[in-house]
Design a protein around this motif. Structure first.
Motif, PDB file in Angstrom:
ATOM      1  N   TYR A 126       0.827  -1.204   0.000  1.00  0.00           N
ATOM      2  CA  TYR A 126       0.000   0.000   0.000  1.00  0.00           C
ATOM      3  C   TYR A 126       0.863   1.257   0.000  1.00  0.00           C
ATOM      4  CZ  TYR A 126      -3.839  -3.152   1.204  1.00  0.00           C
ATOM      5  OH  TYR A 126      -4.764  -4.161   1.192  1.00  0.00           O
ATOM      6  N   SER A 127       0.261   2.372  -0.406  1.00  0.00           N
ATOM      7  CA  SER A 127       0.985   3.642  -0.441  1.00  0.00           C
ATOM      8  C   SER A 127       0.426   4.656   0.549  1.00  0.00           C
ATOM      9  CB  SER A 127       0.932   4.242  -1.855  1.00  0.00           C
ATOM     10  OG  SER A 127      -0.406   4.482  -2.252  1.00  0.00           O
ATOM     11  N   SER A 128      -0.658   4.326   1.248  1.00  0.00           N
ATOM     12  CA  SER A 128      -1.196   5.241   2.254  1.00  0.00           C
ATOM     13  C   SER A 128      -1.873   4.447   3.366  1.00  0.00           C
ATOM     14  CB  SER A 128      -2.182   6.237   1.627  1.00  0.00           C
ATOM     15  OG  SER A 128      -3.308   5.580   1.098  1.00  0.00           O
ATOM     16  N   TRP A 129      -1.881   5.043   4.550  1.00  0.00           N
ATOM     17  CA  TRP A 129      -2.462   4.402   5.731  1.00  0.00           C
ATOM     18  C   TRP A 129      -3.112   5.487   6.588  1.00  0.00           C
ATOM     19  CZ3 TRP A 129       2.357   4.002   3.747  1.00  0.00           C
ATOM     20  CH2 TRP A 129       2.774   2.740   3.282  1.00  0.00           C
ATOM     21  N   CYS A 130      -4.186   5.138   7.276  1.00  0.00           N
ATOM     22  CA  CYS A 130      -4.845   6.116   8.138  1.00  0.00           C
ATOM     23  C   CYS A 130      -5.483   5.408   9.326  1.00  0.00           C
ATOM     24  CB  CYS A 130      -5.899   6.908   7.365  1.00  0.00           C
ATOM     25  SG  CYS A 130      -7.293   5.915   6.771  1.00  0.00           S
ATOM     26  N   GLN A 131      -5.725   6.180  10.366  1.00  0.00           N
ATOM     27  CA  GLN A 131      -6.400   5.642  11.552  1.00  0.00           C
ATOM     28  C   GLN A 131      -6.877   6.796  12.420  1.00  0.00           C
ATOM     29  OE1 GLN A 131      -4.195   3.421  14.737  1.00  0.00           O
ATOM     30  NE2 GLN A 131      -5.561   1.753  14.115  1.00  0.00           N
ATOM     31  N   THR A 132      -8.095   6.676  12.937  1.00  0.00           N
ATOM     32  CA  THR A 132      -8.593   7.625  13.924  1.00  0.00           C
ATOM     33  C   THR A 132      -8.083   7.209  15.295  1.00  0.00           C
ATOM     34  OG1 THR A 132     -10.614   7.843  12.603  1.00  0.00           O
ATOM     35  CG2 THR A 132     -10.636   8.799  14.795  1.00  0.00           C
ATOM     36  N   VAL A 133      -7.644   8.192  16.062  1.00  0.00           N
ATOM     37  CA  VAL A 133      -7.082   7.921  17.390  1.00  0.00           C
ATOM     38  C   VAL A 133      -7.905   8.678  18.429  1.00  0.00           C
ATOM     39  CG1 VAL A 133      -5.037   8.090  18.857  1.00  0.00           C
ATOM     40  CG2 VAL A 133      -4.779   7.628  16.399  1.00  0.00           C
TER      41      VAL A 133
END
Length: 235
Positions: A126-133
């Motif tokens: 993958y080239s992007s990652w995200c997460q709500t914290v």
């Protein structure tokens, strides 16, 4: 507030949209109605989110700034920042519930406290990652992207814009043998301002992808230490 040739008053915003006075079709004059401007400056207007619980009122010079940061205002879901389609918006108090109900992948959100591990899964795929914290009774959104051999990572504040400058984040990548590490600390930015400028100007954590790849653990996973705090820490 300006006047037409027959004495009718019109605010500057409406004048830009019109060629003649909407009352008499007379020509506009380059003359200000100072008396009416002074009266308007003394009037306090209720926040447009009063139906959602805001009981405050402000003069014309302050109300726009307040409404941009009103705790009773409507805020968008942060996931569209990553091209994930979501049209939800609503009071900030309901964002957490929305995310838990509509973004149910285990990687989408997590509750944390203090220093914790952020995991970039399938690092070479993958080239992007995200997460709500969720931490400190606040909502943050971490977004990482691979661009031209580097990993750009930022933590954004989700909520009233004025609160974004109250928090900082630190991201660290450690080598597998614990003999080296790369760390960056920045102030959180408001999520509605987007990430393009942050990435373009390097106002975020930036890691060389080759070094990051050498720090991957099993299952093609990169682990970053993440800490979000309310005041900058001095080592």
């Amino acid at each position: 507030i300006t006047l037409c040739e027959n004495g009718h008053s019109l605010c500057g915003c409406c004048k830009l949209k019109l060629r003649k006075c909407p009352i008499c079709s007379g020509q506009f004059l380059n003359v200000r109605n100072i008396i009416l401007e002074n009266l308007a400056g003394k009037v306090h207007f209720p926040c447009k989110f009063r139906d959602h619980g805001c009981e405050l009122s402000f003069d014309l010079g302050s109300i726009a700034h307040h409404q941009e940061s009103c705790h009773h205002g409507h805020y968008k879901c942060p996931f569209p920042l990553t091209q994930i389609a979501c049209t939800w918006d609503g009071p900030v108090a309901y964002i957490k519930t929305h995310i838990k109900n509509s973004h149910r992948d285990p990687c989408d959100a997590r509750e944390v406290s203090g220093v914790h591990n952020a995991r970039l899964l399938n690092f070479d795929r993958y080239s992007s990652w995200c997460q709500t914290v969720f931490t400190m009774k606040e909502i943050f959104f971490r977004f990482s992207r691979s661009i031209d051999g580097f990993i750009y990572s930022c933590v954004l504040y989700v909520g009233p814009k004025d609160n974004a400058s109250k928090f900082h984040y630190r991201l660290t990548i450690n080598s597998l043998d614990d003999k080296s590490s790369v760390s960056a600390c920045h102030e959180t930015s408001w999520y509605n301002d987007g990430v393009q400028e942050l990435f373009h100007n390097g106002k975020c954590a930036v890691f060389h992808k080759q070094y990051a790849r050498s720090c991957m653990v099993s299952d093609n996973e990169l682990v970053m230490e993440e800490e979000i705090f309310s005041q900058p820490q001095i080592d």
